[in-house]
Each structure stands twice: as C-alpha cells, then as structure tokens.
Design a protein around this motif. Structure first.
Motif, PDB file in Angstrom:
ATOM      1  N   CYS B 103       0.941  -0.935  -0.030  1.00  0.00           N
ATOM      2  CA  CYS B 103       0.041  -0.181   0.494  1.00  0.00           C
ATOM      3  C   CYS B 103       0.888   1.046  -0.156  1.00  0.00           C
ATOM      4  O   CYS B 103       0.658   2.633  -0.419  1.00  0.00           O
ATOM      5  CB  CYS B 103      -0.814  -0.503   1.092  1.00  0.00           C
ATOM      6  SG  CYS B 103       0.096  -0.305   2.679  1.00  0.00           S
ATOM      7  N   SER B 104       1.952   1.242   0.165  1.00  0.00           N
ATOM      8  CA  SER B 104       3.159   1.816   0.523  1.00  0.00           C
ATOM      9  C   SER B 104       4.322   1.858  -0.964  1.00  0.00           C
ATOM     10  O   SER B 104       5.399   2.325  -0.303  1.00  0.00           O
ATOM     11  CB  SER B 104       3.325   2.904   1.610  1.00  0.00           C
ATOM     12  OG  SER B 104       2.289   3.355   2.529  1.00  0.00           O
ATOM     13  N   ARG B 105       3.974   1.385  -1.588  1.00  0.00           N
ATOM     14  CA  ARG B 105       4.884   0.403  -2.913  1.00  0.00           C
ATOM     15  C   ARG B 105       6.220   0.030  -1.896  1.00  0.00           C
ATOM     16  O   ARG B 105       6.899   0.510  -2.608  1.00  0.00           O
ATOM     17  CB  ARG B 105       4.852   1.568  -3.605  1.00  0.00           C
ATOM     18  CG  ARG B 105       3.756   2.279  -4.735  1.00  0.00           C
ATOM     19  CD  ARG B 105       3.919   3.314  -4.842  1.00  0.00           C
ATOM     20  NE  ARG B 105       5.258   2.565  -6.941  1.00  0.00           N
ATOM     21  CZ  ARG B 105       6.406   3.448  -6.833  1.00  0.00           C
ATOM     22  NH1 ARG B 105       6.500   5.034  -6.258  1.00  0.00           N
ATOM     23  NH2 ARG B 105       6.769   3.216  -7.712  1.00  0.00           N
ATOM     24  N   LYS B 107       8.094   0.974   0.533  1.00  0.00           N
ATOM     25  CA  LYS B 107       8.772   2.153   1.287  1.00  0.00           C
ATOM     26  C   LYS B 107       8.394   2.368   2.635  1.00  0.00           C
ATOM     27  O   LYS B 107       9.536   3.211   3.539  1.00  0.00           O
ATOM     28  CB  LYS B 107       8.470   3.726   0.634  1.00  0.00           C
ATOM     29  CG  LYS B 107       8.807   3.732  -0.901  1.00  0.00           C
ATOM     30  CD  LYS B 107       9.936   4.130  -1.267  1.00  0.00           C
ATOM     31  CE  LYS B 107      10.903   4.409  -2.862  1.00  0.00           C
ATOM     32  NZ  LYS B 107      10.255   5.201  -3.409  1.00  0.00           N
ATOM     33  N   GLY B 108       7.220   1.990   3.148  1.00  0.00           N
ATOM     34  CA  GLY B 108       7.045   2.188   4.223  1.00  0.00           C
ATOM     35  C   GLY B 108       6.864   1.411   4.930  1.00  0.00           C
ATOM     36  O   GLY B 108       7.727   1.629   6.198  1.00  0.00           O
ATOM     37  N   HIS B 112       4.076   1.996   8.449  1.00  0.00           N
ATOM     38  CA  HIS B 112       3.690   3.263   7.289  1.00  0.00           C
ATOM     39  C   HIS B 112       2.738   2.920   6.012  1.00  0.00           C
ATOM     40  O   HIS B 112       3.072   2.830   5.822  1.00  0.00           O
ATOM     41  CB  HIS B 112       4.561   4.364   6.657  1.00  0.00           C
ATOM     42  CG  HIS B 112       6.152   4.812   7.873  1.00  0.00           C
ATOM     43  ND1 HIS B 112       5.582   5.790   9.338  1.00  0.00           N
ATOM     44  CD2 HIS B 112       6.978   4.317   8.246  1.00  0.00           C
ATOM     45  CE1 HIS B 112       6.724   5.779   9.897  1.00  0.00           C
ATOM     46  NE2 HIS B 112       7.801   5.015   9.135  1.00  0.00           N
ATOM     47  N   PHE B 114      -0.568   3.784   4.154  1.00  0.00           N
ATOM     48  CA  PHE B 114      -1.000   4.140   3.628  1.00  0.00           C
ATOM     49  C   PHE B 114      -2.611   4.394   2.727  1.00  0.00           C
ATOM     50  O   PHE B 114      -2.075   3.264   2.437  1.00  0.00           O
ATOM     51  CB  PHE B 114      -0.373   4.817   3.158  1.00  0.00           C
ATOM     52  CG  PHE B 114       0.237   5.905   4.089  1.00  0.00           C
ATOM     53  CD1 PHE B 114       0.657   7.513   4.764  1.00  0.00           C
ATOM     54  CD2 PHE B 114       1.527   6.005   4.394  1.00  0.00           C
ATOM     55  CE1 PHE B 114       0.963   8.633   5.659  1.00  0.00           C
ATOM     56  CE2 PHE B 114       2.259   7.108   5.244  1.00  0.00           C
ATOM     57  CZ  PHE B 114       2.280   8.151   5.638  1.00  0.00           C
ATOM     58  N   ASP B 115      -3.655   5.103   2.693  1.00  0.00           N
ATOM     59  CA  ASP B 115      -4.214   4.451   1.204  1.00  0.00           C
ATOM     60  C   ASP B 115      -5.279   6.080   1.158  1.00  0.00           C
ATOM     61  O   ASP B 115      -6.091   6.141   1.821  1.00  0.00           O
ATOM     62  CB  ASP B 115      -5.211   3.612   2.225  1.00  0.00           C
ATOM     63  CG  ASP B 115      -5.909   2.903   0.323  1.00  0.00           C
ATOM     64  OD1 ASP B 115      -5.908   3.882  -0.530  1.00  0.00           O
ATOM     65  OD2 ASP B 115      -6.151   1.591   0.584  1.00  0.00           O
ATOM     66  N   ARG B 116      -4.019   6.699  -0.047  1.00  0.00           N
ATOM     67  CA  ARG B 116      -5.089   8.048  -0.375  1.00  0.00           C
ATOM     68  C   ARG B 116      -6.749   7.883  -0.308  1.00  0.00           C
ATOM     69  O   ARG B 116      -7.755   8.287  -0.018  1.00  0.00           O
ATOM     70  CB  ARG B 116      -4.238   8.808  -1.311  1.00  0.00           C
ATOM     71  CG  ARG B 116      -4.984   9.800  -1.121  1.00  0.00           C
ATOM     72  CD  ARG B 116      -4.138  10.899  -2.252  1.00  0.00           C
ATOM     73  NE  ARG B 116      -4.048  12.192  -2.164  1.00  0.00           N
ATOM     74  CZ  ARG B 116      -3.660  13.486  -1.949  1.00  0.00           C
ATOM     75  NH1 ARG B 116      -2.452  13.199  -0.897  1.00  0.00           N
ATOM     76  NH2 ARG B 116      -4.414  14.125  -1.919  1.00  0.00           N
ATOM     77  N   GLY B 123       0.037   5.761   8.879  1.00  0.00           N
ATOM     78  CA  GLY B 123       0.884   5.463  10.336  1.00  0.00           C
ATOM     79  C   GLY B 123       2.610   6.163  10.211  1.00  0.00           C
ATOM     80  O   GLY B 123       2.651   6.254   9.675  1.00  0.00           O
ATOM     81  N   ASP B 330       9.965   9.239  -5.508  1.00  0.00           N
ATOM     82  CA  ASP B 330       9.187  10.232  -4.588  1.00  0.00           C
ATOM     83  C   ASP B 330       9.553  10.751  -2.944  1.00  0.00           C
ATOM     84  O   ASP B 330       8.540  10.686  -2.354  1.00  0.00           O
ATOM     85  CB  ASP B 330       8.074   8.743  -3.696  1.00  0.00           C
ATOM     86  CG  ASP B 330       7.550   8.057  -4.745  1.00  0.00           C
ATOM     87  OD1 ASP B 330       7.123   8.451  -5.306  1.00  0.00           O
ATOM     88  OD2 ASP B 330       7.065   6.568  -4.436  1.00  0.00           O
TER      89      ASP B 330
END
Lengths: 326, 337
Positions: B103-105, B107-108, B112, B114-116, B123, B330
C-alpha cells in the motif's frame, strides 16, 4: 523597477500568492493582529481574514504539525517561524513529517507547503537567537531550501516556494528585512535550484548564499579597488544546489572562497568544497578556503560577537590568500 | 463521563448483519496479525513490527462509525486500523513484505501504511508527532467548510507529550472537528501507564481545554466503543468541536516482535487475567448467545478468513521487490501548479 525593501518584497509575494490561490494560508505567531513580528505580513489579516492569516499560540511543534496536516489534504500552508531558532521545537514536523511523507507513503501524499522565517544572527542577540540553520535543513532529502539575499530574490523565491508542490524552507535574514533593491512591478518567479552570478570577475570565485551575499558584494567592491575582480556566485538555493554554476565559475577563475553564515563543521561550504574537488580538481591553482562563523556559540559582548561572525575583512583576507597576495 | 451500562447480551445493539460484519472485522484482524507474526518469524517481514492483537474492538468499533469521506490517522501500530478501514489484506501484507504492490509501494513498511483512496493518512512512527497533524486535517476541514471528521488514534503514552497538548489546545481553541482516540493498552513499550502519566483517567486531559468532550470506555466491548464514538462524533461533526476518548484495552502481545509477551514488565498472571476479556471471543460468545451465529457459522467464517490471509501472504510473496529506480522516486514531486 521599484526600489523596495526585502520585507516589502516578501509581503508582496504573500499577498500575490494568497490572491492567486485560495488554498494558500499564512499561519504563525503574531502574523495577524500584530502584523508580523517583523511586519512581513503587514495588512494581510485585513485583506484575507482570520481563516487565512492565522495567529497561533506559542507552539511551534503544534502549528508546524497543523501545516503538515493541512498540506496532506490539499491546502497550501505557509508556516512562519518567528525565527528559525524557535523552529527547533518543531523540527520533528519538518524532518520526520513534511520531508518524509511523500516517500514513506509511496508517493501518495505530496506536501505543498512552506516553512519560512528569519535565520542567522542579528545584533547582540547572543547564543540562542543567533544561529544559521542552512546546513541542518539542507541535509534532509525531501526538502528544498532557499536563502534569498536580495529583495528581488526574496519575492521571486517565496512565490516559487508557495507554488512548489514540495516542502520548501525559506530562510530569510533578520538583518536583511530593511535592505532595499530593485523589484519588477510585473509578476516574476525565481526558479528554485538556480544560482545567480551576482558579480562577474575572473580572478577568484566567492561562493555564498543568504545574508552573506551582501558581504561578498562589499568584498568584491573593496577588492576591485586593488584591481582584483571576483565572481560572486549566489547559490540562492542550497538544496538542490546548482553545481553547474559553481563549477562554471571555478573552472574560469581557478580559485575559490566559500563564504557562509553558519559554523564550519558539516556546513554548506563543506558541501560546496566537495563539489569543487570532484569537478574542478585539475582547474585549481590554490586550496579552496572557507569563511564562516567561529566554532563557538554566539557571544553577547559586541567585540566578541564581531570576532565570531564571518565578515568583510575575513572574506577579503581569504580571497587575498587564495590569490597568494598575502 | 464513563459508559456504565453494559448491553444485555440477548439484546445486542444493531442488526444481525451489522453484528456479523463487526465480528468479521475483528476476527480478520486477529487472524491476519497471527499470520504476520508467522511471517516475521520466517524472516519475510523485517524491521519493527507492532501487533494489534487484543485491541481489535477499538479499531472496529471506532472505524465502523465513520463515513468514507472522514479521515483517519494513526501510530505505528496500524495494521488493525488499516484493515478495519477497508484496506486490503493483500496491500497491507505486501507492504509488510517490502514489495512493490504494498500500500506504500514498499517504502513505508509496517509502521507507515497509507491509503489515499480511503483517507487513511498513515501510520506514524514518532510518538505524539501525528497529533498536531490531525489538528491540521481538522483545520483544513473547517477551512473548506466541510462536515467531515478526522479520527486520530494514539497510544496512552502520547498523552504525556508536548505535541498532544499543543494539538488539543489548538483544536479546542479553533473548534476543529477532531476525534482524538487514546488506545490505552496499559503499557508504553515496557512502562506501565501509572508510571508515566500523573493522572488516572486519561480522558480527563480533556478538562484542560474549554468545551472539549472527554469520556472513557471499555475497549474490549465493541458495542460500548461504538456508542462512545457515536456520542463523540456527534459533537465533532455537528458542533465542530474536538472530543477525546480514552478506550481501555490491552495488548496481548509484546510491544514489538523482540519483546517478551510477559515476564519483564508485566506478569503472566496479569496477562492471563486480561486474556479472559479477549474482545474477539467475548463478541463471539455474545453472538452465539444471542443466536446471531452458530458454531458452524464461526467455523465457516474462520475458513473464509484463513483463505483471505493465505491469499494475502501468497500475493505478497509473489509481488516483486521494488525496482532499483524506485529508490529515487517519491523524494520530491514535479510541481505542476
């Protein structure tokens, strides 16, 4: 072109950008009713109202975070710190939140916001109020850091910063607010990431930024009287740095002095020197010298303060030394 | 104000379809987290990983009361809330595995998510740091004249940070639609709440701010959580005022994967006592008693969820690592405005 102060130039930039885009708002201590601790936001509350010119409690960490949250959901905050010394209380929001949100969300949350305020020393404000933070902030990927030294650059860079979709740090100079310069009456932007050759010489390059641009220009005038002509390269942006401008100048002059307001260790100058040794190794006729604040907290006493700061004499001495004149 | 009334199990609130959905949400979190623990042990997941087991009634209870256009922000213990908000087990598991379909490719990682598209604002890894950010989202809602609410989850240790006070003060001062949710799981890492906070009822922190609603509630009872959330949301949404809920729960696992479940800072006896109030099994018992579910229904749901979790694992395992060029993506965006 009109001659206006650095303060007025910033004020114009804010007014124009707030007029252009209603997502832009200004938030910070004393920005509204008081018209700004340094009057940069004078008149904006009357013009735009209290939803867009927001006085905050003294709570740097809190309102910097409010800016981060507002930017995440599509507003374009301009967060004013009364000085960057106070912004240390908010550094978690700048470094851990604003600079990293895009990356750690895998590109989902851009942070179109500006953190701005005066940076560096004024006069006799002593240790806690006299610090230049360029190198701290420039160290962080995910930020852009601009340091305008003239009214023209102040207006053009602040406007560009507000339109940028990334978090941009604008480091102003308390001692610069009253300085004057030419500013066009028609709209313009100064591109972030582009240096400006403020003086063209050929004997030596002075590479500098922010408040030290004025010192470098004075040094250039003084040195010219002795027939020494220098390039003054104003970096304007310290992240991303315009390496090409540095390299072009140094390859021409073969000598360089790097002048900055902050401390020596891990300073902006250290980075500039690294670019020079990598890109101009065969072009150098002398070791590159640096001029910076002495490696001490800023003292209060006038005489000691003067000794601590980088200044005209130190800059001239450094140029003469790299030219083997002294 | 505490919610004193426990519902009669034979007259559970809501309709059977809703209750079933609530139970499903909680059970999915439980089984997903168990799968995560398994993957961590096998080295499929690295870094810090904080499991949510024991707190499922909080995420399900609160988030089941939100609208899709509301916002959610949380801490590094974010898997449960991400699932309860509707993020896919595949996207979350792939993120934990550090893969491109995360969900954060990738990277997180665990901390972390994220979902826009779901207004899930991440997180966040610095204790307290995201609370002012939530106030900023509340500010933006008010700036635009919207009637959404931002829900900000935090652990109980956050209430002692400066960021918490600064944010609540501004939220009250400016009347921002922020619901601050303290998930009091009794321990900030290994420090018991009574060794950290000079106050017993954490919701009383609200008393420091004019006009702020405060309430504590049993966090192992999903219906009680929903009722308290409903009261708080009403204030946030209708009156554009902040509210503070202290939801009392318990973390059944260690703080993170390297932390012993008991023995260091809490006793096994204490843990065993708390396990008697497992929110998932309490819910199940009540639904069985109310006749919402049979044991066979639960078995069927378990099978379905097992398939979902295994599918998430398989999907994550098959997803490629982020390509080398993703390293430099990013960091900044190209400016279009």
């Amino acid at each position: 072109m009109a001659i206006i102060t650095y303060r007025e130039a910033l004020n114009q930039a804010l007014r124009e950008e707030m007029g252009r885009d209603d997502r832009v708002f200004l938030m910070g201590e004393e920005v509204g009713v008081y018209n700004g601790a340094y009057k940069v936001s004078k008149g904006l509350l009357d013009e735009f109202g209290e939803m867009r010119v927001v006085d905050t409690p003294i709570t740097e960490l809190g309102f910097a975070g409010v800016g981060v949250g507002a930017a995440m959901v599509g507003l374009r905050p301009v967060i004013e710190f009364m000085t960057w010394n106070f912004a240390l209380l908010a550094i978690d929001q700048v470094v851990n939140a604003a600079a990293k949100m895009l990356y750690m969300s895998g590109g989902q949350y851009p942070m179109p916001m500006v953190f701005r305020g005066p940076n560096g020393a004024a006069l006799q404000l002593s240790a806690q109020h006299s610090q230049a933070f360029e190198s701290w902030l420039a160290h962080i990927p995910g930020l852009k850091v601009v340091t305008p030294g003239t009214p023209y650059d102040a207006k053009g860079l602040l406007k560009a910063a507000i339109r940028d979709d990334n978090p941009v740090i604008v480091l102003e100079g308390e001692m610069l607010y009253n300085t004057k310069g030419e500013v066009p009456e028609t709209e313009y932007l100064v591109p972030i990431g582009k240096a400006d050759l403020k003086r063209e010489g050929g004997d030596c390059s002075i590479i500098t930024n922010g408040k030290m641009v004025l010192v470098a220009m004075n040094a250039a005038d003084q040195l010219a009287k002795d027939g020494i002509r220098v390039d003054v390269v104003d970096l304007r942006t310290v992240r991303p740095m315009d390496v090409e401008a540095i390299v072009t100048s140094v390859r021409k002059t073969n000598r360089a002095v790097v002048l900055e307001e902050g401390w020596e260790i891990a300073g902006i100058g250290a980075q500039v020197v690294d670019y020079i040794q990598r890109e101009c190794f065969d072009h150098l006729d002398a070791p590159v010298l640096r001029v910076h604040q002495e490696d001490v907290p800023m003292p209060y006493a006038k005489g000691l303060e003067k000794r601590a700061k980088p200044d005209l004499q130190k800059t001239i001495a450094a140029v003469r030394k790299v030219m083997y004149l002294d | 104000m505490a919610s004193k009334k426990r519902p009669d199990p034979r007259a559970l609130p809501g309709d059977p379809v809703l209750r079933r959905a609530l139970f499903h949400s909680m059970l999915l979190q439980r089984r997903f987290e168990e799968k995560v623990g398994e993957a961590y042990a096998l080295g499929k997941i690295g870094g810090f990983c904080h499991l949510y087991i024991g707190q499922e009634a909080v995420s399900t209870g609160v988030l089941s009361m939100l609208r899709p256009d509301d916002y959610v922000i949380t801490t590094y213990r974010d898997h449960g809330q991400a699932l309860a908000r509707g993020m896919t087990p595949r996207g979350i598991m792939a993120e934990l595995f550090g893969r491109i379909d995360g969900c954060s490719r990738g990277k997180g990682g665990s901390m972390h998510l994220f979902d826009r598209n779901l207004n899930f604002l991440g997180g966040h890894g610095i204790v307290g740091g995201h609370v002012p950010v939530a106030a900023g989202v509340g500010f933006a809602i008010k700036y635009r004249g919207g009637d959404q609410v931002i829900v900000c989850f935090m652990g109980e240790s956050v209430v002692n940070t400066g960021a918490f006070h600064e944010a609540l003060n501004m939220a009250a001062l400016w009347k921002l639609p922020c619901l601050f949710v303290i998930e009091n799981n009794k321990y900030g890492m290994g420090t018991a709440v009574e060794r950290a906070a000079a106050i017993k009822d954490l919701d009383r922190r609200a008393d420091a701010y004019q006009g702020m609603h405060g309430e504590h509630v049993d966090g192992q009872d999903v219906f009680a959580v929903r009722e308290a959330t409903e009261r708080a949301l009403e204030i946030c949404r209708k009156e554009s005022r902040p509210a503070l809920l202290e939801i009392r729960t318990y973390r059944f696992m260690g703080h993170s994967m390297s932390d012993a479940v008991s023995g260091t800072y809490r006793t096994k006896a204490e843990l065993d006592e708390q396990l008697k109030r497992d929110p998932v099994w309490m819910m199940k018992a009540r639904m069985l008693e109310a006749g919402d579910l049979s044991e066979a229904d639960v078995q069927e749901m378990e099978r379905e969820i097992k398939t979902i979790c295994q599918d998430a694992w398989d999907f994550a395992d098959a997803s490629p690592e982020p390509p080398a060029e993703a390293l430099y993506e990013d960091v900044l965006v190209d400016t279009v405005s």
